[in-house]
Design an enzyme around this catalytic site. Structure first.
Site, PDB file in Angstrom:
ATOM      1  CB  CYS A 132      61.250  34.521  16.431  1.00 29.35           C
ATOM      2  SG  CYS A 132      62.247  34.148  17.876  1.00 29.35           S
TER       3      CYS A 132
ATOM      4  CG  HIS B  81      42.537  39.626  11.167  1.00 26.87           C
ATOM      5  ND1 HIS B  81      41.261  39.314  10.764  1.00 26.87           N
ATOM      6  CD2 HIS B  81      42.389  40.632  12.076  1.00 26.87           C
ATOM      7  CE1 HIS B  81      40.385  40.099  11.379  1.00 26.87           C
ATOM      8  NE2 HIS B  81      41.043  40.906  12.166  1.00 26.87           N
TER       9      HIS B  81
ATOM     10  CB  ALA C 221      33.885  39.127  -4.605  1.00 30.74           C
TER      11      ALA C 221
ATOM     12  CD  GLU D  57      24.359  34.031   2.480  1.00 31.64           C
ATOM     13  OE1 GLU D  57      24.463  34.114   3.714  1.00 31.64           O
ATOM     14  OE2 GLU D  57      24.268  32.972   1.858  1.00 31.64           O
TER      15      GLU D  57
ATOM     16  CG  ASN E 167      40.916  37.427   3.318  1.00 30.22           C
ATOM     17  OD1 ASN E 167      40.123  37.360   4.252  1.00 30.22           O
ATOM     18  ND2 ASN E 167      40.538  37.579   2.062  1.00 30.22           N
TER      19      ASN E 167
HETATM   20  P1  OAD Z   1      33.353  35.296   7.349  1.00 27.74           P
HETATM   21  O1  OAD Z   1      33.508  33.854   7.058  1.00 27.74           O
HETATM   22  O2  OAD Z   1      32.829  35.671   8.701  1.00 27.74           O
HETATM   23  O3  OAD Z   1      32.392  35.964   6.275  1.00 27.74           O
HETATM   24  C1  OAD Z   1      32.592  35.790   4.905  1.00 27.74           C
HETATM   25  C2  OAD Z   1      31.598  36.659   4.176  1.00 27.74           C
HETATM   26  O4  OAD Z   1      31.883  36.558   2.787  1.00 27.74           O
HETATM   27  C3  OAD Z   1      30.116  36.267   4.362  1.00 27.74           C
HETATM   28  O5  OAD Z   1      29.356  37.427   4.645  1.00 27.74           O
HETATM   29  C4  OAD Z   1      29.708  35.680   3.008  1.00 27.74           C
HETATM   30  O6  OAD Z   1      28.360  35.999   2.648  1.00 27.74           O
HETATM   31  C5  OAD Z   1      30.678  36.378   2.072  1.00 27.74           C
HETATM   32  N1  OAD Z   1      31.022  35.584   0.878  1.00 27.74           N
HETATM   33  C6  OAD Z   1      31.172  34.249   0.754  1.00 27.74           C
HETATM   34  N2  OAD Z   1      31.522  33.914  -0.502  1.00 27.74           N
HETATM   35  C7  OAD Z   1      31.585  35.083  -1.200  1.00 27.74           C
HETATM   36  C8  OAD Z   1      31.909  35.421  -2.541  1.00 27.74           C
HETATM   37  N3  OAD Z   1      32.229  34.497  -3.458  1.00 27.74           N
HETATM   38  N4  OAD Z   1      31.877  36.728  -2.896  1.00 27.74           N
HETATM   39  C9  OAD Z   1      31.543  37.699  -1.996  1.00 27.74           C
HETATM   40  N5  OAD Z   1      31.227  37.424  -0.717  1.00 27.74           N
HETATM   41  C10 OAD Z   1      31.267  36.150  -0.311  1.00 27.74           C
HETATM   42  O7  OAD Z   1      34.770  35.986   7.054  1.00 27.74           O
HETATM   43  P2  OAD Z   1      35.339  37.404   7.525  1.00 27.74           P
HETATM   44  O8  OAD Z   1      34.265  38.415   7.659  1.00 27.74           O
HETATM   45  O9  OAD Z   1      36.510  37.701   6.685  1.00 27.74           O
HETATM   46  O10 OAD Z   1      39.871  36.254  11.858  1.00 27.74           O
HETATM   47  O11 OAD Z   1      35.848  37.023   8.981  1.00 27.74           O
HETATM   48  C11 OAD Z   1      36.552  37.954   9.715  1.00 27.74           C
HETATM   49  C12 OAD Z   1      37.559  37.258  10.593  1.00 27.74           C
HETATM   50  O12 OAD Z   1      36.931  36.199  11.336  1.00 27.74           O
HETATM   51  C13 OAD Z   1      38.644  36.535   9.843  1.00 27.74           C
HETATM   52  O13 OAD Z   1      39.690  37.398   9.444  1.00 27.74           O
HETATM   53  C14 OAD Z   1      39.132  35.543  10.849  1.00 27.74           C
HETATM   54  C15 OAD Z   1      37.803  35.053  11.341  1.00 27.74           C
HETATM   55  O14 OAD Z   1      37.756  34.516  12.606  1.00 27.74           O
HETATM   56  C16 OAD Z   1      40.901  35.664  12.498  1.00 27.74           C
HETATM   57  O15 OAD Z   1      41.216  34.511  12.313  1.00 27.74           O
HETATM   58  C17 OAD Z   1      41.573  36.581  13.462  1.00 27.74           C
END
Ligand code: OAD
Length: 237
Positions: A115, A107, A221, A205, A90
């Site tokens: 800069c 990330h 969470a 999920e 995050n």
């Molecule tokens: P995603 O949006 O791909 O996935 C979020 C995950 O969190 C999903 O599996 C949901 O089921 C879960 N989720 C949602 N709400 C929740 C809650 N309240 N409690 C627990 N789980 C929950 O996000 P990331 O896996 O973080 O990168 O994505 C990875 C990267 O993709 C990010 O850092 C970003 C994005 O593109 C960059 O921007 C470089």
């Protein structure tokens, strides 16, 4: 988890209950924007205003959101264990505001801007730093434009050496709120496993890499972690 070397990796799901949209859930950020248009170096070259506005909106949002019980529980876990490394995908600052320290942002971070000329980053969170106009650095004698201090698709994530050092050595690897779509983050659970760690998931999920986890807790969470952390702080396993 007492006495164990623990690594926790968080993703967008940990901040969902604070009101920050995830990327790939229904209503997620990537439904509204194409990754190629806002989160690649090519996008910054082709249409820097669009990219800048996208991240300035997200930077401004940090002023309106608060850490949720999941962030607070993870900081209690970190404070209660001898050895815990917190890695996050995050770019928000909610782990720090929830009480965690030494958070590894693989990330990048919204709080800082980079800069374009020197690559130096600095915290830019004053009221004048949220403008839709481009901002200039404070490090060059002729100030240069700054870019979001974010790792875009096609760029190498930050702090990978420290991350692999921690993951290779850990005995328990916990993932919270990540869909397992984005590498190398999605692969860290398997790296930990190959080194003998027990792997634990807390996610709303089932993620793509569900099979890599020894222990799975499906749910929000912010609802699950406070109780789990109390158990983990009492347990030796
Ligand atoms: P995603 O949006 O791909 O996935 C979020 C995950 O969190 C999903 O599996 C949901 O089921 C879960 N989720 C949602 N709400 C929740 C809650 N309240 N409690 C627990 N789980 C929950 O996000 P990331 O896996 O973080 O990168 O994505 C990875 C990267 O993709 C990010 O850092 C970003 C994005 O593109 C960059 O921007 C470089």
């Amino acid at each position: 988890m007492q006495g164990k070397r623990v690594v926790v990796l968080t993703g967008a799901g940990v901040s969902a209950e604070s009101g920050i949209r995830t990327f790939r859930d229904n209503g997620g950020l990537w439904e509204e924007h194409r990754i190629e248009d806002v989160a690649t170096p090519q996008a910054w070259l082709a249409d820097p205003s669009l990219v800048w506005h996208f991240y300035q909106r997200r930077r401004r949002q940090l002023q309106d959101v608060e850490p949720n019980p999941a962030h607070v529980a993870l900081s209690q876990l970190q404070n209660g264990l001898d050895s815990m490394v917190l890695i996050t995908q995050n770019v928000d600052n909610l782990h720090e505001r929830g009480g965690s320290s030494d958070v590894i942002h693989m990330h990048g971070r919204l709080e800082t801007l980079r800069c374009e000329a020197t690559g130096r980053h600095e915290k830019r969170m004053n009221s004048t730093d949220f403008s839709d106009d481009f901002l200039l650095c404070t490090c060059c004698s002729t100030p240069s434009r700054v870019r979001p201090d974010i790792v875009w698709f096609g760029e190498i994530p930050m702090h990978m050496e420290a991350i692999y050092r921690a993951v290779d050595a850990c005995e328990v690897f916990v993932v919270v709120g990540s869909s397992g779509h984005v590498y190398p983050a999605a692969d860290l659970v398997d790296v930990a496993r190959r080194h003998g760690a027990r792997t634990v998931l807390v996610n709303a999920e089932p993620p793509l890499n569900l099979d890599s986890f020894d222990e799975v807790h499906l749910g929000k969470a912010g609802e699950l972690l406070p109780g789990l952390v109390r158990q983990w702080l009492d347990s030796e396993g």
